[in-house]
Design a protein around this motif. Structure first.
Motif, mmCIF file in Angstrom:
data_model
loop_
_atom_site.group_PDB
_atom_site.id
_atom_site.type_symbol
_atom_site.label_atom_id
_atom_site.label_comp_id
_atom_site.label_asym_id
_atom_site.label_seq_id
_atom_site.Cartn_x
_atom_site.Cartn_y
_atom_site.Cartn_z
ATOM 1 N N UNK A 220 0.868 -1.171 0.000
ATOM 2 C CA UNK A 220 0.000 0.000 0.000
ATOM 3 C C UNK A 220 0.913 1.232 0.000
ATOM 4 N N UNK A 221 0.990 1.905 -1.126
ATOM 5 C CA UNK A 221 1.863 3.069 -1.274
ATOM 6 C C UNK A 221 1.114 4.312 -0.805
ATOM 7 N N UNK A 222 1.649 4.992 0.186
ATOM 8 C CA UNK A 222 1.018 6.209 0.708
ATOM 9 C C UNK A 222 1.934 7.380 0.351
ATOM 10 N N UNK A 223 1.624 8.019 -0.757
ATOM 11 C CA UNK A 223 2.471 9.088 -1.288
ATOM 12 C C UNK A 223 1.752 10.428 -1.342
ATOM 13 N N UNK A 224 0.472 10.455 -0.963
ATOM 14 C CA UNK A 224 -0.288 11.696 -1.032
ATOM 15 C C UNK A 224 -1.540 11.568 -0.177
ATOM 16 N N UNK A 225 -2.133 12.709 0.140
ATOM 17 C CA UNK A 225 -3.461 12.744 0.740
ATOM 18 C C UNK A 225 -4.393 13.412 -0.258
ATOM 19 N N UNK A 226 -5.686 13.261 -0.048
ATOM 20 C CA UNK A 226 -6.662 13.799 -0.991
ATOM 21 C C UNK A 226 -7.759 14.544 -0.239
ATOM 22 N N UNK A 227 -8.193 15.647 -0.813
ATOM 23 C CA UNK A 227 -9.311 16.417 -0.271
ATOM 24 C C UNK A 227 -10.549 16.109 -1.099
ATOM 25 N N UNK A 228 -11.621 15.676 -0.431
ATOM 26 C CA UNK A 228 -12.890 15.383 -1.070
ATOM 27 C C UNK A 228 -13.913 16.440 -0.634
ATOM 28 N N UNK A 229 -14.873 16.693 -1.523
ATOM 29 C CA UNK A 229 -15.949 17.641 -1.210
ATOM 30 C C UNK A 229 -17.289 17.049 -1.626
ATOM 31 N N UNK A 230 -18.287 17.245 -0.770
ATOM 32 C CA UNK A 230 -19.666 16.868 -1.078
ATOM 33 C C UNK A 230 -20.489 18.139 -1.182
ATOM 34 N N UNK A 231 -21.000 18.408 -2.358
ATOM 35 C CA UNK A 231 -21.792 19.618 -2.560
ATOM 36 C C UNK A 231 -23.082 19.565 -1.734
ATOM 37 N N UNK A 232 -23.573 20.727 -1.380
ATOM 38 C CA UNK A 232 -24.785 20.829 -0.558
ATOM 39 C C UNK A 232 -26.024 20.730 -1.432
ATOM 40 N N UNK A 233 -26.303 19.538 -1.928
ATOM 41 C CA UNK A 233 -27.518 19.307 -2.713
ATOM 42 C C UNK A 233 -27.940 17.858 -2.537
ATOM 43 N N UNK A 234 -29.221 17.577 -2.651
ATOM 44 C CA UNK A 234 -29.714 16.222 -2.395
ATOM 45 C C UNK A 234 -29.014 15.185 -3.265
ATOM 46 N N UNK A 235 -28.613 14.092 -2.645
ATOM 47 C CA UNK A 235 -28.015 12.992 -3.377
ATOM 48 C C UNK A 235 -26.584 13.202 -3.815
ATOM 49 N N UNK A 236 -25.951 14.299 -3.418
ATOM 50 C CA UNK A 236 -24.589 14.583 -3.866
ATOM 51 C C UNK A 236 -23.608 13.572 -3.290
ATOM 52 N N UNK A 237 -22.651 13.188 -4.101
ATOM 53 C CA UNK A 237 -21.579 12.300 -3.664
ATOM 54 C C UNK A 237 -20.331 13.118 -3.350
ATOM 55 N N UNK A 238 -19.454 12.522 -2.578
ATOM 56 C CA UNK A 238 -18.150 13.137 -2.369
ATOM 57 C C UNK A 238 -17.331 13.005 -3.651
ATOM 58 N N UNK A 239 -16.591 14.051 -3.962
ATOM 59 C CA UNK A 239 -15.770 14.111 -5.168
ATOM 60 C C UNK A 239 -14.348 14.508 -4.782
ATOM 61 N N UNK A 240 -13.366 13.824 -5.328
ATOM 62 C CA UNK A 240 -11.964 14.156 -5.078
ATOM 63 C C UNK A 240 -11.646 15.463 -5.816
ATOM 64 N N UNK A 241 -11.254 16.498 -5.082
ATOM 65 C CA UNK A 241 -11.033 17.805 -5.714
ATOM 66 C C UNK A 241 -9.567 18.186 -5.802
ATOM 67 N N UNK A 242 -8.703 17.580 -4.978
ATOM 68 C CA UNK A 242 -7.269 17.852 -5.125
ATOM 69 C C UNK A 242 -6.474 16.801 -4.359
ATOM 70 N N UNK A 243 -5.326 16.450 -4.927
ATOM 71 C CA UNK A 243 -4.362 15.564 -4.280
ATOM 72 C C UNK A 243 -3.170 16.388 -3.832
ATOM 73 N N UNK A 244 -2.567 16.002 -2.691
ATOM 74 C CA UNK A 244 -1.442 16.734 -2.135
ATOM 75 C C UNK A 244 -0.320 15.748 -1.845
ATOM 76 N N UNK A 245 0.807 15.859 -2.551
ATOM 77 C CA UNK A 245 1.894 14.883 -2.360
ATOM 78 C C UNK A 245 2.557 15.007 -0.995
ATOM 79 N N UNK A 246 2.855 13.868 -0.399
ATOM 80 C CA UNK A 246 3.592 13.852 0.852
ATOM 81 C C UNK A 246 5.076 14.117 0.587
ATOM 82 N N UNK A 247 5.711 14.776 1.529
ATOM 83 C CA UNK A 247 7.143 14.981 1.463
ATOM 84 C C UNK A 247 7.619 15.784 0.276
ATOM 85 N N UNK A 248 6.759 16.682 -0.243
ATOM 86 C CA UNK A 248 7.143 17.468 -1.416
ATOM 87 C C UNK A 248 8.219 18.470 -1.054
#
Length: 248
Positions: A220-248
């Motif tokens: 399991x390679x852990x090289x980044x974290x990710x920020x997800x967002x769920x829009x404020x509307x019925x039935x909205x799913x979380x969406x990956x909006x940006x990745x951030x590399x570890x140890x950059x």
């Protein structure tokens, strides 16, 4: 004895209509693990696309989509900082900047790997051996991003309190807005919703066979974290909006 939950945990100023954010571990999109998890739940959180169900012997497409409805709402991930609404005075730009700083200050690492496992009534990928690196990363994220978290609203608190929580978990819920943190944290990547025992057994056999064919069973390679967002509307799913590399 645990004290009563503080009065400050009540409806957040932002209200229940505000978007929610989460800081997750997400495998790189090109890696077999991302493709496996996304296909199993029927949703690619990076592209926002629905995916066809995998070929299964004991489930048709419709029944499998029902089994995976809950994880599909959140996208394939491993939780580091559980979903939250932004506290007053904070915005997405500030959260993104904080994610970048946090990631840059943490080293990249690898865990031994993951395997399909049962957790109560649902199935998930869990590390095959304890991994101190992922535990430290999650504990750091819980603390580092807590200033951005609005208090739980009444509905969120009631939902959490329906689960049978230990005294320590209730304390963590009051302090961090989520009960399964710090020493209560168990890294996993959810693949299904809750099932009865017979259905879960069939699904576990199916997913273990698919995983063995997926080429996703390496470290399991852990090289980044990710920020997800769920829009404020019925039935909205979380969406990956940006990745951030570890140890950059």
């Amino acid at each position: 004895m645990s004290e009563a939950l503080p009065v400050s945990i009540r409806a957040a100023e932002a209200g229940p209509s505000a978007s929610r954010y989460a800081v997750y571990y997400a495998p790189a999109a090109a890696r077999p693990l991302w493709r496996f998890g996304s296909r199993v739940i029927g949703y690619d959180a990076e592209t926002g696309e629905d995916l066809e169900s995998p070929p299964l012997r004991h489930f048709d497409a419709e029944s499998w989509r029902a089994v995976t409805a809950d994880p599909r709402r959140y996208g394939f991930h491993g939780t580091l900082k559980a979903p939250f609404r932004l506290a007053p005075g904070h915005d997405e730009a500030g959260l993104r900047a904080s994610c970048a700083r946090f990631a840059a200050s943490r080293p990249r690492f690898a865990c031994a790997g993951v395997a399909v496992s049962s957790i109560g009534r649902f199935l998930a990928l869990r590390t095959v051996q304890p991994c101190a690196g992922i535990d430290r990363l999650a504990a750091g994220a819980v603390s580092a991003f807590d200033a951005f978290r609005a208090p739980l609203n009444e509905a969120e608190m009631e939902k959490r309190l329906r689960a049978p929580l230990t005294e320590r978990q209730r304390d963590y819920l009051a302090r961090w807005g989520y009960p399964y943190v710090m020493d209560e944290f168990r890294f996993h990547m959810t693949l299904t919703g809750a099932m009865d025992e017979a259905t879960r057994s069939r699904a576990e056999d199916e997913l273990r066979a698919l995983f063995a064919e997926s080429e996703a069973d390496g470290p399991l390679i852990v090289a980044e974290i990710a920020l997800y967002r769920q829009e404020a509307k019925p039935g909205a799913r979380f969406r990956l909006i940006e990745r951030f590399p570890l140890g950059a």
